[in-house]
Design an enzyme around this catalytic site. Structure first.
Site, PDB file in Angstrom:
ATOM      1  N   ASP A 455       7.664  47.253  15.197  1.00  0.00           N
ATOM      2  CA  ASP A 455       7.074  48.567  15.440  1.00  0.00           C
ATOM      3  C   ASP A 455       6.418  49.028  14.141  1.00  0.00           C
ATOM      4  O   ASP A 455       6.665  48.459  13.071  1.00  0.00           O
ATOM      5  CB  ASP A 455       8.192  49.535  15.867  1.00  0.00           C
ATOM      6  CG  ASP A 455       7.684  50.943  16.098  1.00  0.00           C
ATOM      7  OD1 ASP A 455       6.589  51.095  16.659  1.00  0.00           O
ATOM      8  OD2 ASP A 455       8.381  51.895  15.714  1.00  0.00           O
ATOM      9  N   LYS A 456       5.574  50.050  14.196  1.00  0.00           N
ATOM     10  CA  LYS A 456       4.934  50.545  12.973  1.00  0.00           C
ATOM     11  C   LYS A 456       5.617  51.814  12.457  1.00  0.00           C
ATOM     12  O   LYS A 456       6.226  51.817  11.396  1.00  0.00           O
ATOM     13  CB  LYS A 456       3.447  50.821  13.216  1.00  0.00           C
ATOM     14  CG  LYS A 456       2.722  51.322  11.960  1.00  0.00           C
ATOM     15  CD  LYS A 456       1.277  51.627  12.239  1.00  0.00           C
ATOM     16  CE  LYS A 456       1.102  52.931  12.970  1.00  0.00           C
ATOM     17  NZ  LYS A 456       1.447  54.115  12.148  1.00  0.00           N
ATOM     18  N   THR A 457       5.553  52.870  13.258  1.00  0.00           N
ATOM     19  CA  THR A 457       6.053  54.168  12.799  1.00  0.00           C
ATOM     20  C   THR A 457       7.567  54.147  12.650  1.00  0.00           C
ATOM     21  O   THR A 457       8.285  53.861  13.603  1.00  0.00           O
ATOM     22  CB  THR A 457       5.643  55.275  13.790  1.00  0.00           C
ATOM     23  OG1 THR A 457       4.242  55.201  14.001  1.00  0.00           O
ATOM     24  CG2 THR A 457       6.004  56.641  13.251  1.00  0.00           C
ATOM     25  N   ARG A 675      -3.069  59.747  10.270  1.00  0.00           N
ATOM     26  CA  ARG A 675      -2.954  60.056  11.701  1.00  0.00           C
ATOM     27  C   ARG A 675      -3.768  61.320  11.962  1.00  0.00           C
ATOM     28  O   ARG A 675      -3.544  62.347  11.326  1.00  0.00           O
ATOM     29  CB  ARG A 675      -1.492  60.293  12.078  1.00  0.00           C
ATOM     30  CG  ARG A 675      -0.621  59.062  11.871  1.00  0.00           C
ATOM     31  CD  ARG A 675       0.841  59.450  11.729  1.00  0.00           C
ATOM     32  NE  ARG A 675       1.430  59.911  12.953  1.00  0.00           N
ATOM     33  CZ  ARG A 675       2.140  59.140  13.788  1.00  0.00           C
ATOM     34  NH1 ARG A 675       2.329  57.879  13.498  1.00  0.00           N
ATOM     35  NH2 ARG A 675       2.666  59.616  14.885  1.00  0.00           N
ATOM     36  N   THR A 676      -4.710  61.247  12.894  1.00  0.00           N
ATOM     37  CA  THR A 676      -5.640  62.356  13.096  1.00  0.00           C
ATOM     38  C   THR A 676      -5.280  63.184  14.320  1.00  0.00           C
ATOM     39  O   THR A 676      -4.757  62.670  15.308  1.00  0.00           O
ATOM     40  CB  THR A 676      -7.077  61.819  13.272  1.00  0.00           C
ATOM     41  OG1 THR A 676      -7.087  60.866  14.338  1.00  0.00           O
ATOM     42  CG2 THR A 676      -7.557  61.145  11.996  1.00  0.00           C
ATOM     43  N   ASP A 757       0.121  53.701  18.264  1.00  0.00           N
ATOM     44  CA  ASP A 757      -0.914  54.421  17.525  1.00  0.00           C
ATOM     45  C   ASP A 757      -2.314  53.917  17.860  1.00  0.00           C
ATOM     46  O   ASP A 757      -2.477  52.851  18.461  1.00  0.00           O
ATOM     47  CB  ASP A 757      -0.672  54.294  16.019  1.00  0.00           C
ATOM     48  CG  ASP A 757      -0.121  55.589  15.443  1.00  0.00           C
ATOM     49  OD1 ASP A 757      -0.180  56.601  16.145  1.00  0.00           O
ATOM     50  OD2 ASP A 757       0.361  55.575  14.303  1.00  0.00           O
TER      51      ASP A 757
END
Length: 1136
Positions: A455-457, A675-676, A757
């Protein structure tokens, strides 16, 4: 009527959401001639692919044919399919579950329930008194090894098949079963006690006569239950009343969904307004609840009060629910029970995770079957050499029993004890503190991994959000220019307060002069900044919580009075997302502080200390489908109604007014790893809002397709919104992520990052974390929506070499639907793969695809509840205790505290566990094969008689006290020091090839066993021809010495405990020679051959035993020395 609301305004995504269906019926075969990409030219005109995927279903190339079922099909496996189908049908018939239905629940009247609902008793026990023994025995004997030992042991009850004493067969099997049963019984008793403790908890039940105490297990649907602060909620309830003035409360859901953030829950307005608690019985009201479902994040129902004119109707959503297993964090709550027992959300979501079996166990199981085949062949040869005389079939079975030690029962015991030892070593390693081994059966898997899916986050990143950038279209602000925003905010609110002061009485006019007006452009920028910051401060679901200064534990908000001193020191923010908190903290640093929030209003404090109140008219929470959240507020001072919305750029691009900068700036921020969020607003008139509210309330009361109708009404507002700003928040990388990923890549592990994401952010994190090395190209898979586009894009991707792949979940779905095999084959050749916009189910399906197509071992690592399915699907699941909670950590096989610990876990502990288990397993099999070889030689000399060479006690002692300690001490062996394994991760590549335990190494051990068994037996017969009656003592002594020397030969790094184990075993053997001499005779004791103490003390005995032992071991030592000298393994080169 609500059900007649048109769904036309609802925007739908043209791409289908149905994912790859892995469960196609076996009897249907898709004969797709285009599955091989090479059959089509690499370059084709676009016109050839104008057909959508729906057109392909009518083309002849997608023919579906049904296989002909005949005798051949039946004999080749059809019988198995039919048997399985019949069994499943029988089980389904016997265990038919009651159909779950929607229900009407009357407040405080359980007797009015239309049907009987399950008891509210928690039951986590696997067995009961009747099923315990059969259940445990079934779990044990479904494995080939244990079933084999059971059959052999049972054969000893037949007099004609009896070989030795019963205890020699039943004692080891009984020991294994006893240990297993005791362990299961202890676990079962613990589960029973936990269940009893939970079911016996007392709660207050509201009745006509007042409060009564009731056990949790006696709660029924329709009961009114009072739950105090910090008390567990016993059943699924609808939230009716609370002691909080705000009409809401917080609950902790970490035991339900793994998230550590508190959740806000709201009472039913009708019941909260009642003057007293007892008035709940004076009204006639009921709750209509949907049928029990798995989804813990949604609920649809209605509350109806009948005894007033007109009847009161309120729609119920997830915000009005109190699910079981959550804990009340503030105030006292009263709820009506709607689901109990097996129908509760927490119970429905509890599933037995699959029992994972390691690759090494499967390999050993295959070798065991090969040994069994060899055992049968050897027995047939013995009977054949007898000439099939007399009752040859009985003799055949006697030989099978006689050679049963080829498959040692101690193999399973030793391996299980070894696995427990490895788990203990991992948890005691000071270099990876906090590591927990939750599945002790697969530590060897850590040394065989080829694919790591992460996973990333929260896994590669810290899940700590820091506000970095604000973009207004014409001007951008970064961390070094935030003070400009702060000065603009101070200035704009000073002007607002000044205007208000001038409009009020003269006494309130400030003494200082107003500042001269700023230039027109400057003023325009200032007002835009003011609007943007105000929108960010209002559009969220964050609640400020103040801890009481008295006890430090209370989390109840302070009074909402304007003159209340909202102290900054004891304020904390609670929200469902760390992004939201970071935005609110940023507005606080800019001077606009969120000081209070309840269900109907929120209050902001300006830089000058003035409190601004905004009434919350509606709030639309964020969902993964909509990817946005909105709020409608009315400003108290002016009465203006404003609709604010923020969300992902993909969702907001079609909602905001036309602009030429949003897409470009989103891409720029994403490339920086930010993160936008796009923020927009829309001013509403009173008439517009009243029209919206009536349609919205009507949609919320709908029973059918409520979610669609509500979304349709909300989307009618989401048109031509004014774009205010674009925010960029940074998620910082975890400590030592870059060196850890580089280490894993050098070890030959292919890393796939699966994240929800957006594509640009995922690509940026892949670069910054060095998941993709600097010299590697990145191929971004273009969005595809049909078969033709997928074919062209796959051809383009095929021409790339040694480049990382970045693909979105939608494109992945299309590729897997039409070109699954080709896509997986191409993706597996990439050094790294990034899948963005992945759902939790997609993550798990990617894991299963890799397992099916590559046959390599996979590892999944994550930290959130959305990673649980991926972790459980992988061969080895690793969870990180992160900010998203402990759900992933609890569901995983191994739990770590930081991502960097995975390097040592795999390189050091994975290597040691696999190498040690491989050596231990093969050595235990060697121990059984050598004694079976001696038995075969003995029988062949004695005219192929099925007579045992050694007495029962010697056979038991041989596998236990004489050799167990030295053999088991192999779990302390290591071929490479930990520092060396981490310094040269390339050594890990050898492990994935499985060379430590293969048919080649197994055959080498078989040859060693045959050679040594033959030497020991023939040596004893040749050198002791005059004292042949002492052959048992001679051969057994040489056998024990040979085994101890073989352990020494196998060891690569000596440990002091290994030396102690060798000496203890030797001492035990010589002690038994003196005290148990009656067992050392040929055949049975009744033959009269006893051990002569004076015989074993003679020099002749000693030197002859030593010669036999040396002949059996010395050649192996010489071969090992020559091999290490002329063909050393890679690790020995490094060590030297």
């Amino acid at each position: 009527m609500a059900d007649s609301i048109l769904l036309n305004p609802l925007r739908t995504n043209s791409r289908k959401t149905g994912y790859y269906n892995a469960g196609r019926p076996a009897r249907y075969q898709i004969e797709d001639e285009s599955l091989n990409l090479d059959e089509m030219p690499l370059m084709m005109s676009e016109e050839a692919f104008e057909n959508d995927e729906s057109d392909y279903q009518t083309l002849p190339r997608a023919r579906v044919s049904q296989r002909h079922r005949g005798l051949g099909w039946f004999l080749c496996g059809g019988w198995k399919v039919l048997c399985i189908s019949c069994c499943e049908c029988l089980v389904h018939t016997c265990r038919r579950r009651k159909e779950l239905k929607a229900r009407t629940v009357w407040l405080g009247h359980p007797e009015k329930c239309e049907e009987k609902y399950p008891r509210n008793a928690i039951k986590n026990q696997k067995y009961n008194i009747v099923t315990f023994v059969p259940g445990v025995l079934y779990q044990q004997f479904k494995f080939f090894l244990n079933l084999y030992f059971l059959v052999v042991a049972c054969s000893q009850f037949v007099p004609s098949l009896k070989i030795g004493y019963l205890y020699t067969y039943w004692a080891p099997l009984g020991f294994v079963l006893a240990v297993t049963m005791v362990r299961e019984a202890v676990d079962e008793v613990r589960r029973c006690r936990r269940d009893k403790e939970m079911n016996s908890q007392l709660y207050s039940k509201l009745t006509m006569r007042g409060k009564v105490q009731i056990k949790s297990s006696d709660i029924q649907v329709g009961d009114l239950i009072i739950v105090e602060k910090n008390q567990r909620i016993p059943a699924d309830m609808i939230f009716l009343r609370t002691s909080e003035k705000t009409g809401s409360c917080f609950i902790r859901t970490d035991q339900l969904d793994g998230e550590t953030d508190w959740k806000l829950r709201v009472t039913v307005a009708c019941t909260q307004r009642l003057p007293a608690l007892g008035d709940l019985f004076s009204i006639s009201a009921y709750v209509y609840a949907q049928k029990p479902q798995l989804d813990i994040h949604s609920f649809e129902g209605n509350f109806t009060r009948e005894d007033c004119d007109p009847p009161v109707h309120e729609s119920l959503s997830i915000e009005n629910t109190l699910w079981a297993s959550t804990v009340v964090a503030s105030g006292t709550v009263i709820g009506v029970v709607i689901y109990t027992g097996k129908e509760m959300r927490s119970v429905l979501n509890t599933s037995q995770s699959k029992n994972k079996v390691g690759l090494l166990d499967l390999e050993l199981n295959r070798l065991t079957k090969a040994l069994f085949l060899a055992q049968v062949v050897l027995s047939v040869v013995m009977v054949a050499l007898q000439g099939f005389l007399g009752p040859w079939f009985r003799n055949l079975f006697r030989f099978v029993v006689l050679f049963s030690y080829i498959i040692p029962i101690s193999l399973r015991v030793n391996l299980d004890m070894g696995k427990s030892a490895y788990g203990w070593m991992i948890m005691k390693d000071e270099n990876i503190p906090g590591t927990v081994v939750r599945t002790s059966t697969i530590p060897e898997e850590l040394g065989r991994l080829v694919y790591l899916l992460t996973d990333k986050t929260g896994t590669l990143t810290q899940n700590e959000m820091v506000f970095r950038r604000l973009h207004l279209g014409t001007v951008s602000y970064g961390t070094d220019t935030m003070d400009e925003i702060q000065s603009h905010i101070i200035q704009s609110y000073a002007q607002v307060s000044l205007a208000q002061s001038n409009g009020s009485s003269a006494s309130s006019t400030p003494s200082r002069k107003p500042q001269p007006p700023a230039p027109k452009v400057r003023k325009s920028v200032s007002s835009r900044i003011h609007e943007a910051v105000k929108a960010i401060a209002l559009c969220h679901n964050v609640t400020p919580v103040y801890e009481s200064s008295v006890n430090g534990a209370s989390t109840e908000p302070e009074s909402t009075e304007a003159d209340q001193d909202f102290s900054d020191d004891n304020r904390t923010y609670q929200a469902s997302s760390p992004d939201e908190v970071s935005l609110v903290r940023w507005t606080e640093s800019m001077g606009l502080t969120l000081v209070n929030r309840d269900l109907t209003s929120l209050q902001l404090k300006t830089p000058a200390g003035q409190i601004l109140t905004y009434y919350i008219l509606q709030i639309f929470p964020f969902t993964s489908e909509s990817k946005r959240m909105g709020i409608i507020v009315r400003e108290e001072a002016t009465g203006d109604i404003t609709f604010y919305m923020k969300g992902a750029d993909v969702a907001m691009a079609s909602i905001v007014q036309y602009n030429d900068w949003l897409e470009e700036e989103c891409g720029n921020m994403a490339r920086e790893g930010l993160r936008t969020l796009v923020v927009a607003k829309k001013s509403l008139t009173e008439e517009q809002y009243q029209d919206f509210e009536s349609r919205y309330n009507q949609a919320k009361l709908s029973i059918h397709d409520r979610a669609l109708k509500v979304a349709a009404v909300v989307e009618s507002l989401e048109r031509e919104m004014e774009l205010l700003c674009l925010t960029g928040v940074e998620d910082q990388l975890q400590a030592d992520v870059r060196p850890t990923l580089e280490l894993l890549r050098n070890a030959g592990i292919k890393i796939w990052m699966l994240t929800g994401d957006k594509l640009e952010t995922a690509t940026c994190i892949a670069k910054s974390s060095h998941l993709v090395s600097r010299n590697q190209d990145i191929h971004v898979f273009r969005p595809v929506s049909n078969r033709g586009e997928a074919h062209l894009e796959l051809n383009a991707f095929r021409r790339k070499h040694d480049c990382a792949l970045v693909i979105s979940g939608d494109s992945l779905e299309v590729c897997l639907r039409y070109y699954e095999h080709e896509f997986v084959e191409l993706a597996c050749q990439c050094p790294a793969v990034v899948c963005c916009r992945c759902s939790p189910t997609q993550k798990a399906q990617i894991v299963r695809l890799l397992q099916q197509h590559t046959a390599n071992r996979t590892c999944a690592i994550g930290d959130g509840g959305n990673d649980v399915s991926m972790i459980q699907a992988a061969d080895c699941g690793i969870g990180i205790e992160g900010k998203e909670g402990k759900q992933a950590s609890l569901a995983a096989d191994f739990s770590i505290t930081q991502f960097k610990h995975i390097g040592r876990l795999l390189m050091v502990h994975g290597r040691n566990s696999y190498k040690r288990s491989a050596a231990l397993g093969q050595f235990v099999m060697h121990r059984g094969m050598i004694i079976s070889t001696m038995q075969a030689v003995f029988s062949s000399i004695f005219y192929f008689a099925s007579v045992p060479l050694y007495q029962g006690f010697l056979m038991v002692g041989y596998a236990t006290i004489y050799t167990m300690f030295p053999v088991f001490s192999l779990v302390l062996d290591q071929d490479v020091k930990p520092e060396m394994a981490l310094l040269y991760p390339e050594l890990y590549k050898d492990l994935t090839k499985g060379r430590s335990l293969s048919f080649k190494t197994f055959l080498i051990w078989v040859l060693i066993s045959v050679y040594q068994g033959g030497i020991l037996m023939y040596g004893a017969l040749v050198l002791f021809d005059q004292e042949f009656v002492h052959v048992v003592a001679i051969s057994f002594t040489a056998l024990i010495l040979t085994e101890l020397l073989m352990v020494a030969l196998t060891v690569r790094t000596w440990h002091w405990l290994m030396v102690v184990a060798e000496l203890i075993s030797l001492g035990c053997y010589f002690a038994s020679l003196a005290f148990l001499n009656e067992y050392f005779g040929i055949g049975r004791v009744t033959l009269g051959a006893f051990l002569d103490i004076s015989f074993i003390t003679t020099r002749a005995f000693l030197w002859k035993v030593c010669v036999i032992t040396l002949v059996s071991c010395l050649p192996l030592y010489i071969i090992k020395y020559l091999k290490r000298k002329f063909s050393p393994p890679s690790y020995s080169k490094l060590s030297s």
